[in-house]
Design a protein around this motif. Structure first.
Motif: not given
Length: 499
Positions: A237-238, A241, A244, A282, A285
């Motif tokens: 996920t990180r 992220t 992005e 981060e 989120i």
């Protein structure tokens, strides 16, 4: 030897006296536990009910040991409000089942007073992006349209709604944070869905580590058990992220904010504050995906089960939907102003099956006082929201019953906003000023807006299109099961198209 023994005992008594005399108030009452494990062996799978029962003996503010941690329990509205009005109660425990970035830990962005600013900015950013603005609401409606199509494929046969709710809600968070909606078959969406579901399950299984910090450190260092699972899920996920965030930096237009990442990056440039940086972004989120989508999913999941069991209430809600919205368009947030019974039904569900029965753990940052009691630094603080939501003093003798009318005026034309209605999280008290009770109640309602907007849109859209019923012979189970939040046990319902 006798003289030495007498001197030692005298010295010890003097030290105890000096320690107690330095305190600001009385020592909190509370039950005794066992060595090392404290009161944990006496707790059930429903700790909010256990604490509610203990409050009958020890009062609305008491203490106990869970593992090696000293815990302060708040069991009524006024004590909870008074506590969370103090900065001393705004800390978060240093232990966490999720690994936080180095900058987040060093600046105290999540664990100390800087969290106050993170929350204030985030709430303002949500307001600026506007759940009432058309582009965000349109993205939610597009997600709901796909969900309705998927549910319609069941053709009235018994089906579970939980598996399709989770990815739908998390995709709304993706729209808010990343500025784009991910299609059902998008590999990134599947990765985020998997991360959300599996890390939530794994985190629920390692919650015990909060109360045994030395064991938690060993497990994290060695990546034992669920620690390894969480670490890998967070890495995937990180990585996405971070990608992005870097893309947003390259394409950022400060005069045209697309999403939360844009807003946060602009805020970093405005502030000379180490707690506002990309590493903290981060972690923020991750918080949105964990807390934001889960509370909405659990609320809608409970509402579907409740409507299946309470056909009388379902019919009243559908009548209001037909009168205000009709059948030609999807619901909009503006519709809620003309739908008091539907609003009251949602609010009553959030009270009756409190999704977050015990608030997110808090941690005292220094010695303080509450209700005349001494509250030591480094104590865990648990506010029993379930007890507040089921207290007959606030809700009447039928507090255990599901009755939407309690949130309506006598003529049933307007919604009553109660100050005792505090679903999801008690942190809303923190940002309030010392104003009138009506203004306090209105502020609570306003801060619930993002979650309430989504719940309203999903709930009304499902009931607009489907009649919901339990399979023949099935009995609803409203006892629930506690994970990250309180959710219903797995169930199936029949969804029959209304038109």
């Amino acid at each position: 030897m006798e003289l030495i023994t007498a001197l030692l005992i005298g010295s010890l008594c003097l030290l105890v006296y000096l320690f107690l005399s330095g305190r600001k108030g009385k020592t909190l009452p509370g039950p005794y536990g066992l060595p090392l494990v404290g009161y944990i062996p006496f707790m059930s799978s429903k700790p909010y009910l256990d604490l509610q029962e203990l409050a009958k003996t020890y009062g609305s503010v008491f203490s106990l040991h869970l593992g090696s941690q000293h815990c302060i329990i708040l069991d009524d509205y006024q004590s909870t409000k008074d506590a969370f009005a103090q900065d001393a109660f705004l800390g978060r425990p240093p232990e966490n089942p999720f690994d936080l970035r180095k900058a987040t830990l060093e600046t105290g962005a999540f664990n100390g007073l800087p969290w106050k600013e993170q929350r204030r900015f985030s709430l303002q950013m949500l307001k600026d992006l506007g759940f009432g603005k058309s582009h965000l609401e349109d993205m939610i409606k597009e997600e709901i349209h796909d969900l309705l199509d998927h549910l319609g494929k069941s053709n009235g046969q018994p089906v579970e709604v939980k598996p399709v709710l989770a990815p739908s809600m998390s995709n709304n968070i993706a729209s808010l944070v990343f500025g784009k909606r991910l299609k059902y078959e998008d590999p990134v969406r599947k990765m985020l869905d998997k991360s959300l579901t599996e890390s939530a399950n794994a985190a629920g299984q390692v919650t015990w580590q909060l109360f045994f910090p030395w064991l938690a450190r060993v497990a994290k260092f060695l990546r034992l058990g669920n620690e390894g699972i969480i670490a890998q899920l967070l890495k995937d996920t990180r990585d996405y992220t971070l990608k992005e965030i870097e893309e947003h930096e390259r394409t950022l237009d400060p005069n045209n904010l697309r999403d939360y990442i844009d807003g946060y990056l602009v805020e970093i440039g405005k502030r000379n504050d180490p707690a506002f940086c990309k590493e903290v972004l981060e972690d923020m989120i991750g918080t949105f995906f964990g807390a934001g989508s889960e509370t909405v999913r659990l609320s809608v999941n409970w509402l579907v089960l409740t409507m299946a069991a309470r056909q009388d209430i379902q019919k009243k809600v559908q009548q209001e939907i037909d009168n205000v919205i009709g059948t030609e368009r999807l619901p909009s947030w503006d519709d809620h102003k003309k739908m008091p019974f539907t609003e009251a039904t949602i609010m009553e569900l959030m009270r009756w099956r409190t999704i977050v029965p015990i608030n997110i753990l808090r941690y005292t940052l220094w010695d303080t006082e509450l209700n005349g009691f001494f509250i030591p630094k480094d104590s865990y603080v648990l506010a029993n929201l379930w007890s507040i939501h089921h207290n007959p003093k606030y809700w009447g003798e039928d507090a255990e019953e599901f009755r939407p009318e309690r949130f309506l005026t006598e003529d049933r034309n307007e919604v009553i906003k109660s100050e005792y209605f505090i679903p999801f999280s008690i942190v809303h008290f923190v940002i309030m000023d010392k104003s009138s009770e009506k203004q306090v109640s209105d502020r609570v309602q306003a801060n619930l807006m993002p979650a309430r907007t989504e719940v309203f849109l999903y709930f009304t859209a499902i009931l607009q299109k489907f009649d919901i019923s339990l399979p023949e012979g099935a009995k609803p189970d409203f006892y629930g099961q506690l994970g990250i939040g309180l959710g219903p046990k797995p169930y199936k319902v029949s969804l029959k198209k209304r038109f």
